[in-house]
Design a protein around this motif. Structure first.
Motif, short mmCIF file in Angstrom:
data_model
loop_
_atom_site.label_atom_id
_atom_site.label_comp_id
_atom_site.label_asym_id
_atom_site.label_seq_id
_atom_site.Cartn_x
_atom_site.Cartn_y
_atom_site.Cartn_z
N SER A 70 0.83 -1.21 0.00
CA SER A 70 0.00 0.00 0.00
C SER A 70 0.87 1.26 0.00
O SER A 70 1.89 1.32 0.68
CB SER A 70 -0.89 -0.03 1.23
OG SER A 70 -1.16 1.26 1.66
N LEU A 128 2.34 3.01 3.17
CA LEU A 128 3.50 2.51 3.91
C LEU A 128 4.81 2.99 3.30
O LEU A 128 5.85 2.95 3.92
CB LEU A 128 3.50 0.98 3.93
CG LEU A 128 2.30 0.32 4.59
CD1 LEU A 128 2.42 -1.18 4.48
CD2 LEU A 128 2.22 0.70 6.06
N ARG A 149 6.06 -14.22 6.87
CA ARG A 149 5.68 -12.87 6.46
C ARG A 149 6.70 -12.27 5.49
O ARG A 149 6.73 -11.07 5.28
CB ARG A 149 5.54 -11.98 7.70
CG ARG A 149 4.59 -12.59 8.73
CD ARG A 149 3.90 -11.56 9.52
NE ARG A 149 3.17 -10.60 8.70
CZ ARG A 149 2.52 -9.57 9.20
NH1 ARG A 149 2.50 -9.37 10.49
NH2 ARG A 149 1.89 -8.73 8.40
N ASP A 165 5.58 -9.57 3.06
CA ASP A 165 4.80 -8.42 3.55
C ASP A 165 5.70 -7.20 3.71
O ASP A 165 6.91 -7.33 3.82
CB ASP A 165 4.17 -8.76 4.90
CG ASP A 165 3.02 -9.72 4.76
OD1 ASP A 165 2.33 -9.65 3.73
OD2 ASP A 165 2.82 -10.55 5.65
N ASP A 190 4.33 -3.20 8.10
CA ASP A 190 3.12 -3.89 8.53
C ASP A 190 3.35 -4.80 9.74
O ASP A 190 2.39 -5.28 10.33
CB ASP A 190 2.60 -4.78 7.38
CG ASP A 190 1.45 -4.12 6.65
OD1 ASP A 190 0.94 -3.12 7.18
OD2 ASP A 190 1.08 -4.62 5.57
#
Lengths: 471, 287
Positions: free
Chosen positions: A462, A465, B155, B158, B162
């Motif tokens: 996104s 971020l 993860r 990611d 986050d």
């Protein structure tokens, strides 16, 4: 009506319609107050030069009604919507699935359309009509796409705000113009037809070199300071070009710059020209179509190199630098040389685009390299979404193509009178579009970031971020 | 006695009139966890910034001995070379990850110099040279190893921003370890962790130290971490070293207790007098 219902049930909250109605009524009153002094009377001179006032009550009524209805609709459907309410215009699921199927091929389809564009224009417009569409739209947009992609490396990936990018464009253009008009005729006159192909890499390398020369003192600055100094460097280059008349011709610029040849075959009406060699009737359209494909290839090279560099350590280091410079240094990344490579790579593509610009125009002067150009290229990068190649394409088409389209809107003259010139409103429209973008998509059209490498699945990140860089 | 891995001698750092560190000398030995503790504002992070090249010390010498016996003076190296040539990695008190990049990308950025050489300064890489692809595959394997080790492998794709706080701290350690350092400087790695995470961190640090031959220099406020895992403790107060030794000895040192808990004014005078006599003795001994 709103008043009446309030009287009847004083404890109850006003319904949404009542609130919207009241709001719209107030807005219409404001409009009335504004329009009476501005619109209600039109001042004209009669035959004996006396001012006569023509009352226009209906115009006022129509304006107030437009405001009332518009505000009412906004109040009912847009403002104060309950959280989690359905979106106003819901994309039908069929469209969504169709888009999901289409999305992976979007790049290929877009590329196909761009490659086919001049041929389609030629087919639809004929040799005379097509020149305008290929030159003013196609080539112009592609130049800005290429400049946008070049600046995207500096601003979008490395996060260095460069307000003087047009300086490298100018260096490229003047390198080509000066070498092709002065150096080559004096040294190797036989190579005249090859001038463009020889000078293109030279112009790029010179621009990259200037990128390093300008970058070296500048890159110890950050953020606003960097932006101001790059802006100043852009202006310095332009002022030098204006004032060093012996070198660059000053305001008069450089004219009769050799045009590119078809790999040695010139585009002219002579026996050895392109048309005669290939058995075609002479027409300037061939050169235009050729130029279109040259800039297309240059732009695609820019995109290819950018995509490749992003997946290489240097590209990751640029993005890491945008995210956190101090952490980069602690991981052994030489921040100065990394920033310089970003500056030089961006300048290299600016230089290529500049050389192409000079070759296409045949004439250049410092007028073409004003700050507004830098601002427009930067606007394309920001509007497209920093770091996104696809976004830059959309933004270039919207900004450059949009302004060109304004010239074509002749039918507006029938509505607003014959002295109405829509291009004069371009800055107004440009500004309005920017404001709307800031409200609607503050991070640009395509704000998410695609990771350069993945273990299991590629998840886009996104935009909220992703850091924008501090210079 | 072997040569210490890191030797800090007479380190002084002044900011204008403020002496943040005054004449600090200590050593960190290979294969050990050395803790640097002290009350807030004692100058611990300043010491770190001097060692890792973010500040140039006003005076003093920081020597790092490489495994081949070569000695590097860290205060003379440019900032980025301290990691690359000196092989010193660090983490930050306020986490500094590349938030918009994935975990895997974070760990690949840490291997920048190795990959940069393999890509022929990007030129071979642009043309998709096979040698670069091989190097990148190895880099991804190393990154995977550290993601496994820190329990973040699920993860990997990611965005780093986050992650929850504790995971971000571990990712920063993994990122530093991907530079394959000799000395890992951790600035408050346990800050903000819950007790369970803190225990996991202890295990991670001990395993880094024992299995990877990476010595650790640690700033920490959490005494349970310091006392459990460190082999050697250096205590700072107002930029000066007040104690140096194994954790148990330091824990019971009156000066350390005074620095942490505060003492009455006359006690300070008494302590100062004691220090003066000790210093005088020490000088006498030296002569």
């Amino acid at each position: 009506m709103a008043q009446a219902s309030l009287d009847a049930k004083p404890a109850a909250q006003p319904t949404r319609f009542e609130r919207a109605f009241k709001d719209a009524f107030i807005a219409a009153l404001v409009m009335l107050g504004l329009s009476v002094p501005i619109l209600a009377l039109r001042a004209e001179q009669n035959m004996s030069n006396e001012v006569i006032l023509i009352p226009r009550p209906w115009l006022v009524v129509i304006c107030c009604l437009i405001v009332f209805v518009g505000r009412l609709l906004l109040g009912l459907f847009v403002f104060n919507r309950a959280p989690g309410a359905k979106p106003l215009v819901e994309t039908p699921s069929a469209v969504k699935t169709a888009w999901a199927k289409f999305a992976p091929y979007a790049a290929q389809v877009g590329l196909g359309a761009i490659i086919a564009y001049p041929l389609v224009a030629l087919y639809l417009g004929g040799p005379q009509g097509a020149i305008k569409w290929i030159d003013n739209f196609g080539i112009q947009i592609l130049i800005y796409i290429m400049l946008g992609w070049g600046l995207n490396i500096v601003v979008g990936l490395a996060g260095l705000l460069d307000l003087g990018y047009v300086a490298f464009y100018a260096v490229g253009a003047y390198s080509y113009a000066l070498i092709a008009t002065k150096v080559i005729p004096a040294t190797f006159p036989d190579l005249g037809v090859w001038a463009f192909w020889i000078c293109l890499p030279v112009a790029g390398i010179l621009a990259a070199m200037w990128g390093v020369i300008l970058g070296f003192p500048v890159l110890r600055l950050r953020g606003d300071y960097l932006a101001i100094v790059t802006l100043a460097f852009g202006e310095i280059i332009r002022l030098v070009l204006i004032n060093w008349v012996d070198f660059s011709g000053g305001y008069a610029g450089i004219s009769s710059i050799p045009r590119p040849s078809f790999f040695g075959i010139p585009f002219n009406a002579s026996e050895s020209g392109f048309a005669a060699r290939f058995g075609l009737e002479f027409s300037p359209i061939y050169r235009t179509i050729f130029l279109y494909y040259v800039i297309l290839v240059l732009a695609l090279v820019t995109a290819f190199v950018t995509i490749r560099l992003r997946r290489l350590p240097v590209g990751r280091a640029w993005e890491a630098l945008r995210e956190d410079e101090i952490a980069c240094r602690s991981l052994g990344i030489n921040t100065v040389s990394t920033k310089l490579t970003a500056f030089a790579t961006g300048a290299l593509f600016g230089g290529f685009a500049g050389a192409f610009f000079a070759a296409r125009q045949g004439f250049i002067s410092p007028e073409s390299f004003v700050f507004l150009e830098s601002a427009q290229i930067l606007a394309i990068v920001v509007l497209g979404g920093m770091g996104s190649l696809f976004g830059v394409v959309i933004a270039s088409i919207a900004l450059v193509g949009g302004i060109e389209i304004l010239r074509e809107l002749d039918f507006l003259k029938a509505i607003f009178g014959s002295d109405f010139d829509p291009t004069q409103y371009r800055m107004l429209i440009f500004g309005l579009a920017m404001v709307l973008m800031m409200l609607w998509k503050p991070r640009g059209l395509i704000s998410h970031r695609e990771p350069t490498v993945f273990l299991k699945e590629r998840k886009s990140i996104s935009g909220s971020l992703v850091q924008e860089g501090h210079g | 006695m072997t040569t210490p891995l890191l030797k800090v001698e007479h380190l002084t750092m002044r900011f204008g009139g403020l002496t943040a560190i005054g004449d600090l000398s200590f050593e960190a030995h290979s294969g050990q966890i050395t803790a640097l503790i002290g009350p807030n504002g004692a100058g611990k992070t300043t010491v770190f910034n001097c060692i890792t090249g973010f500040y140039k010390p006003t005076e003093g010498m920081i020597t790092l001995t490489q495994p081949d016996g070569q000695k590097l003076l860290l205060e003379r190296l440019p900032g980025h070379d301290i990691n690359w040539k000196g092989r010193v990695a660090r983490t930050f008190q306020n986490i500094r990850l590349f938030g918009g990049m994935t975990l895997l990308e974070n760990l690949l950025v840490a291997q920048h110099n190795v990959l940069m050489n393999a890509s022929g300064l990007s030129i071979l890489g642009i043309f998709g040279a096979r040698s670069y692809k091989r190097a990148e595959k190895e880099a991804i394997e190393l990154a995977e190893y550290w993601l496994e080790k820190t329990g973040l492998i699920d993860r990997a794709d990611d965005a780093a921003a986050d992650l929850p706080y504790g995971d971000q701290r571990r990712l920063e350690i993994a990122r530093a370890m991907c530079t394959q350092p000799l000395l890992l400087c951790l600035d408050e790695p346990a800050a903000g962790l819950n007790p369970r995470e803190s225990l996991l961190l202890n295990d991670l640090l001990i395993s880094i130290c024992r299995e990877h031959k990476t010595s650790i220099l640690l700033i920490e406020h959490d005494m349970s971490v310091v006392m459990q895992i460190s082999d050697h403790v250096v205590v700072l107060d107002y930029g000066r070293k007040i104690a140096d030794g194994p954790p148990d000895a330091v824990k019971n040192d009156p000066k350390v207790i005074a620095a942490y808990l505060g003492v009455e004014d006359d006690e300070v005078e008494k302590t100062e007098a004691e220090i003066a006599t000790i210093a005088a003795h020490a000088k006498g001994d030296a002569r």
